[in-house]
Design a protein around this motif. Structure first.
Motif, PDB file in Angstrom:
ATOM      1  N   TRP A 158       0.841  -1.202   0.000  1.00  0.00           N
ATOM      2  CA  TRP A 158       0.000   0.000   0.000  1.00  0.00           C
ATOM      3  C   TRP A 158       0.880   1.259   0.000  1.00  0.00           C
ATOM      4  CZ3 TRP A 158      -1.098   4.401   2.773  1.00  0.00           C
ATOM      5  CH2 TRP A 158      -2.302   5.042   2.461  1.00  0.00           C
ATOM      6  N   ARG A 200       2.437   2.014  -3.278  1.00  0.00           N
ATOM      7  CA  ARG A 200       1.510   2.710  -4.188  1.00  0.00           C
ATOM      8  C   ARG A 200       1.398   4.173  -3.784  1.00  0.00           C
ATOM      9  NH1 ARG A 200      -1.810  -1.589  -2.970  1.00  0.00           N
ATOM     10  NH2 ARG A 200      -3.526  -0.228  -2.364  1.00  0.00           N
ATOM     11  N   ALA A 215      -5.721   7.519  -7.271  1.00  0.00           N
ATOM     12  CA  ALA A 215      -6.868   6.763  -7.786  1.00  0.00           C
ATOM     13  C   ALA A 215      -6.416   5.743  -8.830  1.00  0.00           C
ATOM     14  CB  ALA A 215      -7.921   7.707  -8.363  1.00  0.00           C
ATOM     15  N   GLU A 216      -5.469   6.145  -9.685  1.00  0.00           N
ATOM     16  CA  GLU A 216      -4.929   5.217 -10.684  1.00  0.00           C
ATOM     17  C   GLU A 216      -4.222   4.043 -10.021  1.00  0.00           C
ATOM     18  OE1 GLU A 216      -2.504   6.964 -13.713  1.00  0.00           O
ATOM     19  OE2 GLU A 216      -3.969   8.548 -14.117  1.00  0.00           O
ATOM     20  N   TRP A 217      -3.690   4.259  -8.837  1.00  0.00           N
ATOM     21  CA  TRP A 217      -2.946   3.222  -8.121  1.00  0.00           C
ATOM     22  C   TRP A 217      -3.829   2.484  -7.111  1.00  0.00           C
ATOM     23  CZ3 TRP A 217       1.050   7.534  -7.025  1.00  0.00           C
ATOM     24  CH2 TRP A 217       1.726   7.842  -8.209  1.00  0.00           C
ATOM     25  N   GLY A 218      -5.150   2.729  -7.177  1.00  0.00           N
ATOM     26  CA  GLY A 218      -6.078   1.994  -6.330  1.00  0.00           C
ATOM     27  C   GLY A 218      -6.260   2.540  -4.929  1.00  0.00           C
ATOM     28  N   ILE A 219      -5.891   3.792  -4.710  1.00  0.00           N
ATOM     29  CA  ILE A 219      -6.071   4.425  -3.394  1.00  0.00           C
ATOM     30  C   ILE A 219      -7.064   5.567  -3.548  1.00  0.00           C
ATOM     31  CG2 ILE A 219      -4.963   5.712  -1.531  1.00  0.00           C
ATOM     32  CD1 ILE A 219      -2.364   4.218  -2.203  1.00  0.00           C
ATOM     33  N   THR A 220      -8.143   5.507  -2.801  1.00  0.00           N
ATOM     34  CA  THR A 220      -9.204   6.506  -2.898  1.00  0.00           C
ATOM     35  C   THR A 220      -9.088   7.512  -1.759  1.00  0.00           C
ATOM     36  OG1 THR A 220     -10.666   4.877  -3.887  1.00  0.00           O
ATOM     37  CG2 THR A 220     -11.701   6.863  -2.995  1.00  0.00           C
ATOM     38  N   ASP A 228      -4.554   3.856   5.324  1.00  0.00           N
ATOM     39  CA  ASP A 228      -3.841   2.629   4.966  1.00  0.00           C
ATOM     40  C   ASP A 228      -4.669   1.416   5.398  1.00  0.00           C
ATOM     41  OD1 ASP A 228      -3.280   1.993   7.665  1.00  0.00           O
ATOM     42  OD2 ASP A 228      -1.156   2.476   7.514  1.00  0.00           O
TER      43      ASP A 228
END
Length: 115
Positions: free
Chosen positions: A21, A24, A78-83, A101
Protein backbone atom coordinates in the motif's frame (compact mmCIF):
# COMPACT_ATOMS: atom_id res chain seq x y z
CA UNK A 1 18.99 20.77 21.16
CA UNK A 2 19.09 20.30 17.41
CA UNK A 3 17.67 17.55 15.25
CA UNK A 4 18.87 16.30 11.89
CA UNK A 5 15.98 14.13 10.69
CA UNK A 6 12.27 13.56 11.17
CA UNK A 7 11.04 9.97 11.03
CA UNK A 8 7.27 9.52 10.79
CA UNK A 9 6.30 5.97 11.80
CA UNK A 10 3.10 4.19 10.78
CA UNK A 11 2.54 1.05 12.90
CA UNK A 12 0.90 -1.79 10.97
CA UNK A 13 -0.28 -5.35 11.51
CA UNK A 14 0.89 -7.01 8.27
CA UNK A 15 4.13 -5.81 6.72
CA UNK A 16 3.70 -7.19 3.20
CA UNK A 17 0.15 -5.82 2.80
CA UNK A 18 1.13 -2.44 4.24
CA UNK A 19 4.37 -2.18 2.29
CA UNK A 20 2.46 -2.77 -0.95
CA UNK A 21 0.00 0.00 0.00
CA UNK A 22 2.77 2.47 0.93
CA UNK A 23 4.62 1.61 -2.29
CA UNK A 24 1.51 2.71 -4.19
CA UNK A 25 1.10 5.82 -2.01
CA UNK A 26 4.73 6.90 -2.29
CA UNK A 27 5.26 5.69 -5.85
CA UNK A 28 8.16 3.30 -5.22
CA UNK A 29 9.52 0.50 -3.05
CA UNK A 30 11.14 1.38 0.29
CA UNK A 31 14.64 2.81 0.25
CA UNK A 32 15.75 0.62 3.14
CA UNK A 33 14.68 -2.47 5.06
CA UNK A 34 16.97 -2.00 8.10
CA UNK A 35 15.51 -4.99 9.96
CA UNK A 36 12.57 -7.38 9.76
CA UNK A 37 9.30 -5.57 10.39
CA UNK A 38 10.59 -2.15 9.30
CA UNK A 39 10.64 -0.36 5.93
CA UNK A 40 11.84 3.21 5.31
CA UNK A 41 11.06 5.64 2.49
CA UNK A 42 13.32 8.70 2.29
CA UNK A 43 10.80 11.21 0.97
CA UNK A 44 12.88 14.35 1.62
CA UNK A 45 16.54 14.95 2.50
CA UNK A 46 15.76 14.87 6.20
CA UNK A 47 12.26 13.38 6.29
CA UNK A 48 11.44 9.69 6.22
CA UNK A 49 8.25 7.64 6.39
CA UNK A 50 8.68 4.34 8.18
CA UNK A 51 6.30 1.39 8.30
CA UNK A 52 6.78 -0.69 11.43
CA UNK A 53 5.13 -3.99 12.28
CA UNK A 54 3.51 -3.16 15.63
CA UNK A 55 -0.01 -4.67 15.75
CA UNK A 56 -0.76 -3.23 19.20
CA UNK A 57 -0.34 0.33 17.83
CA UNK A 58 -1.66 -0.15 14.28
CA UNK A 59 -4.28 2.30 13.09
CA UNK A 60 -3.35 5.11 15.48
CA UNK A 61 -1.09 7.26 13.29
CA UNK A 62 -1.83 10.62 11.72
CA UNK A 63 0.66 11.45 8.98
CA UNK A 64 0.64 14.68 6.95
CA UNK A 65 2.38 14.91 3.58
CA UNK A 66 2.66 18.17 1.64
CA UNK A 67 2.00 17.97 -2.11
CA UNK A 68 2.41 20.59 -4.84
CA UNK A 69 -0.85 19.76 -6.62
CA UNK A 70 -3.59 18.08 -4.59
CA UNK A 71 -5.84 17.36 -7.58
CA UNK A 72 -3.02 15.59 -9.42
CA UNK A 73 -1.98 13.66 -6.30
CA UNK A 74 -5.55 12.41 -5.80
CA UNK A 75 -5.84 11.46 -9.48
CA UNK A 76 -2.52 9.60 -9.33
CA UNK A 77 -3.57 7.75 -6.19
CA UNK A 78 -6.87 6.76 -7.79
CA UNK A 79 -4.93 5.22 -10.68
CA UNK A 80 -2.95 3.22 -8.12
CA UNK A 81 -6.08 1.99 -6.33
CA UNK A 82 -6.07 4.43 -3.39
CA UNK A 83 -9.20 6.51 -2.90
CA UNK A 84 -8.94 9.84 -1.11
CA UNK A 85 -11.70 11.43 0.89
CA UNK A 86 -13.36 14.69 -0.05
CA UNK A 87 -11.09 17.69 -0.53
CA UNK A 88 -11.47 20.03 2.43
CA UNK A 89 -10.67 23.73 2.39
CA UNK A 90 -8.46 25.26 5.06
CA UNK A 91 -7.55 28.85 5.70
CA UNK A 92 -5.35 30.93 3.38
CA UNK A 93 -5.76 28.72 0.27
CA UNK A 94 -4.85 25.49 2.08
CA UNK A 95 -6.61 22.34 0.82
CA UNK A 96 -6.32 18.80 2.09
CA UNK A 97 -7.70 15.30 1.65
CA UNK A 98 -7.06 12.10 3.58
CA UNK A 99 -6.50 8.46 2.72
CA UNK A 100 -6.29 5.49 5.09
CA UNK A 101 -3.84 2.63 4.97
CA UNK A 102 -5.04 -0.99 5.43
CA UNK A 103 -4.85 -0.60 9.24
CA UNK A 104 -6.69 2.73 9.33
CA UNK A 105 -3.67 5.01 9.80
CA UNK A 106 -4.67 8.37 8.31
CA UNK A 107 -2.42 10.03 5.74
CA UNK A 108 -3.48 13.58 4.92
CA UNK A 109 -2.26 15.21 1.73
CA UNK A 110 -1.95 18.97 2.13
CA UNK A 111 -1.57 21.61 -0.57
CA UNK A 112 -0.38 25.18 0.19
CA UNK A 113 0.39 24.79 3.89
CA UNK A 114 0.69 28.04 5.79
CA UNK A 115 4.34 28.73 6.55
Amino acid sequence: MSFTHVLAVAPVTEMEVSMAWYERLLGRPPDKRPMPGLADWHIAPSGWVSVLRSPEHAGSTLLNLVVDDLDKAIADLAEWGITAGKIQPGSQNVRFAAVRDPDGNRVTLIENPVS
